[in-house]
Design a protein around this motif. Sequence first.
Motif, PDB file in Angstrom:
ATOM      1  N   TYR A   1      -3.143  -3.659  -6.073  1.00 19.09           N
ATOM      2  CA  TYR A   1      -3.211  -2.323  -5.783  1.00 19.09           C
ATOM      3  C   TYR A   1      -3.098  -1.234  -6.748  1.00 19.09           C
ATOM      4  CZ  TYR A   1      -3.657  -2.734  -0.692  1.00 19.09           C
ATOM      5  OH  TYR A   1      -3.940  -2.995   0.720  1.00 19.09           O
TER       6      TYR A   1
ATOM      7  N   PHE B   1       0.905  -1.056   0.031  1.00 22.40           N
ATOM      8  CA  PHE B   1      -0.032  -0.089  -0.010  1.00 22.40           C
ATOM      9  C   PHE B   1       0.758   1.111  -0.159  1.00 22.40           C
ATOM     10  CE2 PHE B   1      -3.201   2.980   2.111  1.00 22.40           C
ATOM     11  CZ  PHE B   1      -3.895   3.011   1.151  1.00 22.40           C
TER      12      PHE B   1
ATOM     13  N   ASP C   1      -9.325  -1.566  -4.871  1.00 17.10           N
ATOM     14  CA  ASP C   1      -9.199  -1.000  -6.232  1.00 17.10           C
ATOM     15  C   ASP C   1     -10.650  -1.045  -6.907  1.00 17.10           C
ATOM     16  OD1 ASP C   1      -6.322  -0.477  -5.654  1.00 17.10           O
ATOM     17  OD2 ASP C   1      -6.131  -2.332  -6.594  1.00 17.10           O
TER      18      ASP C   1
ATOM     19  N   ALA D   1      -6.170  -6.356  -2.210  1.00 19.31           N
ATOM     20  CA  ALA D   1      -5.763  -5.220  -3.060  1.00 19.31           C
ATOM     21  C   ALA D   1      -6.800  -4.988  -3.816  1.00 19.31           C
ATOM     22  CB  ALA D   1      -4.469  -5.750  -3.491  1.00 19.31           C
TER      23      ALA D   1
ATOM     24  N   MET E   1       1.997   1.945  -3.513  1.00 18.18           N
ATOM     25  CA  MET E   1       1.055   2.497  -4.139  1.00 18.18           C
ATOM     26  C   MET E   1       0.741   3.953  -3.900  1.00 18.18           C
ATOM     27  SD  MET E   1      -2.383   3.221  -4.696  1.00 18.18           S
ATOM     28  CE  MET E   1      -3.228   2.666  -3.377  1.00 18.18           C
TER      29      MET E   1
END
Length: 495
Positions: A368, A280, A436, A432, A283
């Motif tokens: 992600y 995370f 999204d 994940a 990302m």
Amino acid sequence: MAVSENRRVSTRATGIVGIAILSSRILGLIREQIFAGLFGAGKYLDAFLMAFRLPNLLRDLFAEGALSTAFITTFSGKIATEGDESAWRLANKVATLTAVFMSAVTLLGIVFAPQLVDLLTWWSWPPDKTELTIWLTRIMWPFMLLVSLAALVMGMLNAKHVFGPPAMASSYFNLGSIIGGVGIGWWLDPHFGARSLTGLAIGTLIGGMWQLTAQFPSLRRVGYKYRADFQWRDEGVRAVLTLMAPAIIAASAVQVNVLINSGFAASLGNGPVSWLNIAFRLMQLPLGIFGVAIGTVTLPLVSKSAAVGNIDEFRSILASGMRLAFLLTIPSAIGLAMLASPIISVIYQHGRFTAGMTKETAGALQFYSIGLVAYSALKVLTPAFYAIGKRNTPCDWNKPFPELAFHFPARLGTSRPGVFHQHCSDNQFSFALRADVAADARTGKPSHVCGSCQDLPGRFAARVNLLAGKLLVAGCLGTSALLRKTLRPLCHNSR
């Protein structure tokens, strides 16, 4: 002419904020890299990350989310319609209210830390790991008070078109966490066992204090002097609170997702919490450099345009921000998806962070990355609804997603209700991917406020993208080389 000037201001300020946030994100990446190398993705790092989860989550939800958006919108409107003196009076009232409220929340968090940790981990952790997490949570709760005030100061400076110093402030948080945390941790336990985690927790407070105080000189230069003001029955304070309520609900979908992810991951044993957190964070790197930077610059500009009723200027600024976000984050998302394993290997696979941990983390990062573009668009689009008074629109679109956040990972990660697969890859995929899917769906509704769009400064965007890539690679390679030298003796001793 005013539209063209605002576009130039927005583009130039986006570059300044983007570079400042890039510095902060690289330092944050180095911070995570050092912590992962020292502790590995296991029991100790899980405990530290879970302890930091609640104050950090409430920071994202209140301080740097709802409070920041609502305050900047109202404060910018005050400057545009009533002048600086009225805006400073509002700032004093909101700052006093924030300090009192967040102090009370901090005390409650310290008192009820055992119950909160059990709730976050779904009562699945052994007693020793739970006790360690509770201790670290109590140390780090005051961080939320510090960062809430820092976000308020940042809002004042952004509304006055001062973007560089507040954007750099989070770099000081990372520096304080690294220098103070690692230094105190080594002093408490040179072998970096459980005791050294106390040093990392104290380092978090040092970083939070540095982030707040680093902005004070800029605040004085724009003419602000704080005076405690407890007269909260004010039209401006009511406007901020009225905007905050739907903003909290709108932003809560992501935070509920994080909480549910944490609970699922915590129930899988040692490691999954760290894998998901690292994925995370990676990302968040392009999201912060591009999405947050564009949103930070766009919000005060569209708020002032909406306050004076200049809808054409509002549409032009918002459309430029959206296009710039898409232009910069689509290549980033593709790069993260294709190069997940090499990126994590180069950055994190040192010390106690093994190849198996790299593989698990890369699987989460690939999914992600699917939602990166949508998350970036939300950073620009959602605050614009508050500026034009449509505060319930983002809130309405977020209502279905907490339920999706729970059911989607359970469906993909279990062979039957209530029973998880022993192998964690299915679960990290579902966590994940579910996040999204929710992000993409929230941006699926067409908005009339974008209107007709004008051409973007593509050459500028390309230069920022290229600079970000070069600096990121240079920073990661340099830190990797340093970690190889410093952590090799530690790993040899631990064997």
